[in-house]
Design an enzyme around this catalytic site. Structure first.
Site, PDB file in Angstrom:
ATOM      1  N   ARG A  36      32.332   7.835  21.072  1.00 62.55           N
ATOM      2  CA  ARG A  36      32.281   7.037  19.732  1.00 62.55           C
ATOM      3  C   ARG A  36      31.775   5.654  20.333  1.00 62.55           C
ATOM      4  O   ARG A  36      32.561   4.738  20.815  1.00 62.55           O
ATOM      5  CB  ARG A  36      33.709   6.946  19.372  1.00 62.55           C
ATOM      6  CG  ARG A  36      33.931   5.681  18.113  1.00 62.55           C
ATOM      7  CD  ARG A  36      35.125   6.164  17.270  1.00 62.55           C
ATOM      8  NE  ARG A  36      36.349   5.593  17.976  1.00 62.55           N
ATOM      9  CZ  ARG A  36      37.426   5.515  17.419  1.00 62.55           C
ATOM     10  NH1 ARG A  36      37.417   5.566  16.138  1.00 62.55           N
ATOM     11  NH2 ARG A  36      38.554   5.137  17.908  1.00 62.55           N
ATOM     12  N   ASP A  39      46.567   1.106  18.934  1.00 59.88           N
ATOM     13  CA  ASP A  39      45.272   0.780  19.280  1.00 59.88           C
ATOM     14  C   ASP A  39      44.697  -0.366  18.210  1.00 59.88           C
ATOM     15  O   ASP A  39      45.606  -0.957  17.440  1.00 59.88           O
ATOM     16  CB  ASP A  39      44.067   1.860  19.425  1.00 59.88           C
ATOM     17  CG  ASP A  39      44.213   2.717  17.808  1.00 59.88           C
ATOM     18  OD1 ASP A  39      44.566   1.995  16.707  1.00 59.88           O
ATOM     19  OD2 ASP A  39      43.283   3.492  17.871  1.00 59.88           O
TER      20      ASP A  39
END
Length: 532
Positions: free
Chosen positions: A169, A449
């Site tokens: 990613r 996160d």
């Protein structure tokens, strides 16, 4: 900090603003930098145009317009078409693990027993120069099969046979990479992450029928998906690879993208493999997109689960859209992590994971995400028991009528003092850790996160800027309460043994600026990046 200048013939001067080592120099070679410069000249201007379109759309939403399905793309939604066949290596994705590109994490995730490891340069990675470039070193060594790590206690980590399939990613279109500048201008972080990875690894992965494969984050439109298609086609041509060998899965993690699922699949139809329910960023995007709409203020984040109406509609529409087009519908992240010293609490956390994964597989998802290796067998057990075959593409489509109203449905719930205080603590602790170079942090037995911290940060702004909101005890939610809570947590954490403790005061200052601002900032990581 050392600064190394590299002249790229006919394309300007690339400056590397960061401490160089021989290992990093082997990633940032002249040829690799030349490739980044070609990507920049080919695609950066279009990227900036599309980011400007995002801002214009948000101005329309702020003025009262609601997101909706596009009239100019009705034919794409109504016509019969399917995406290209899915490679054999990606036909079974029942459990995927995600995490940053640190060396030990890469090894543990590839060895975890999950079908796929999504190596993340984005939400779980603080983009320091070291993290970005060393992450590329780690992935190169993993692709080569020679990655190893020795813990301070002497334990050694190496790859097992048949590790998980690697999907990378890169960072989103909105992020710059200021450590690498071309004639003084930052390169696109997305193009840096993508470009360095394919330059060093694409050939080897293709020869093993392993892609390269990518997860594409934060897209808001089919045009942004089409740009990625052009980037990958350009890279395939430059690297003498077959057209379409680079495959992508797109995270549907913004509210505008939920209205363009068919269009995003169509824009990437020769290389897309599926869509993913990026649930945490999606909740954040719902807040951000509807930030001026008092009727869509969300309750505290612990009450915004995947069974609330607007999230239920989103996940069901994603499944139906993907399966109609022959693409995978991937489930979302389980943020729970093991609780080692409290068996009862650990069992309760695992039960939440099981319930979540059972809902996903019964709804028709083809796979799911976890954030910790210990959750891989938990999720695997659920999907093994309830999914016949390697995916659910052949499952009959449910008859669903999901329109704009369902995707935008207001969410019932409350705001407690505890929920408010938790948002302050999470936003503060995560921001401090991020500034200190950590992109994912365990807080109260959840892996936080950037996406989950953005929910906490955005909710605080939303609650404080829509006057008249109350806690469950009817006390008003005020900026004074925020100030006191922030000061209390900063005082407690300043000398605590927690990640980022040394940056607590700086994080508190930034969080105060963002919370008091008249407009909700698009991303926490943009103003924070200048402080790395």
């Amino acid at each position: 900090m050392s600064v190394l200048q590299e002249y790229v013939p006919e394309r300007g001067t690339i400056e590397i603003n960061g401490p160089m080592t021989p290992e990093r120099a082997a990633i940032l070679t002249d040829d690799a930098l030349d490739f980044l410069a070609r990507l920049h000249h080919g695609f950066d201007a279009r990227c900036l145009e599309l980011l400007a379109c995002r801002k214009e759309r948000q101005r329309e939403y702020d003025a009262g317009q609601l997101p909706d399905f596009r009239e100019d793309t009705r034919a794409i939604r109504e016509d019969d078409w399917r995406v290209a066949p899915i490679p054999e290596a990606l036909r079974d994705r029942r459990v995927e693990i995600t995490g940053p590109v640190s060396r030990k994490m890469v090894i543990n995730a590839l060895n975890s027993g999950a079908r796929v490891f999504m190596a993340d340069f984005e939400d779980s990675n603080a983009p320091t120069f070291a993290n970005v470039v060393d992450g590329q070193i780690n992935l190169r060594d993993a692709v080569d099969g020679r990655i190893a790590f020795t813990n301070p206690d002497g334990r050694e980590y190496r790859l097992v046979d048949n590790p998980a399939v690697l999907i990378v990613r890169p960072r989103g279109w909105h992020l710059p990479e200021s450590h690498l500048t071309l004639d003084g201008l930052p390169l696109s972080a997305a193009l840096v992450d993508f470009g360095l990875f394919v330059w060093h690894n694409a050939r080897a992965l293709h020869e093993r029928d392993r892609g390269p494969y990518f997860y594409l984050p934060k897209l808001e439109s089919m045009e942004e998906a089409a740009l990625w298609d052009e980037v990958m086609a350009f890279a395939e041509n430059e690297l003498n690879l077959p057209a379409g060998c680079m495959k992508a899965t797109v995270l549907i993690e913004t509210l505008p993208a939920a209205f363009q699922m068919d269009e995003i699949l169509h824009a990437l139809r020769t290389r897309i493999v599926g869509l993913n329910c990026g649930r945490w960023d999606y909740i954040f995007s719902y807040i951000k997109t509807c930030r001026n709409d008092r009727s869509r203020v969300l309750p505290e984040r612990g009450q915004v689960g995947m069974t609330v109406p607007f999230l239920r509609a989103y996940s069901q529409l994603l499944i139906r859209t993907c399966h109609r087009r022959g693409a995978f519908a991937m489930g979302g992240m389980a943020a729970q992590i093991p609780i080692k010293n409290d068996p009862a609490a650990n069992q309760a956390a695992l039960e939440k994971v099981r319930t979540d994964k059972l809902r996903e597989v019964r709804d028709g998802h083809d796979g799911t995400w976890v954030a910790h290796p210990a959750l891989v067998p938990v999720a695997m057990e659920i999907f093994d028991a309830h999914m016949d075959g390697s995916n659910q593409l052949d499952r009959p489509l449910d008859e669903l009528d999901i329109g704009r109203d369902q995707l935008l449905a207001p969410c019932a719930g409350t705001i407690t003092r505890e929920g408010f205080d938790n948002n302050v603590e999470v936003a503060l602790r995560y921001t401090a850790a991020w500034l200190d170079g950590l992109g994912c942090v365990p807080i109260h037995h959840l892996m936080e996160d950037a996406a989950t911290a953005e929910i906490a940060r955005a909710q605080l702004w939303q609650w404080l800027h829509h006057g008249g909101l109350e806690f469950t005890d009817h006390a008003p939610i005020t900026m004074a309460l925020f100030d006191r809570a922030l000061a209390s947590h900063a005082h407690r954490l300043r000398d605590a043994d927690v990640p980022g403790a040394a940056r607590i005061d700086e994080a508190a200052e930034l969080l105060t600026e963002l919370t008091r601002a008249d407009t909700l900032a698009d991303f926490l990581t943009l103003p924070a990046y200048a402080r790395l």
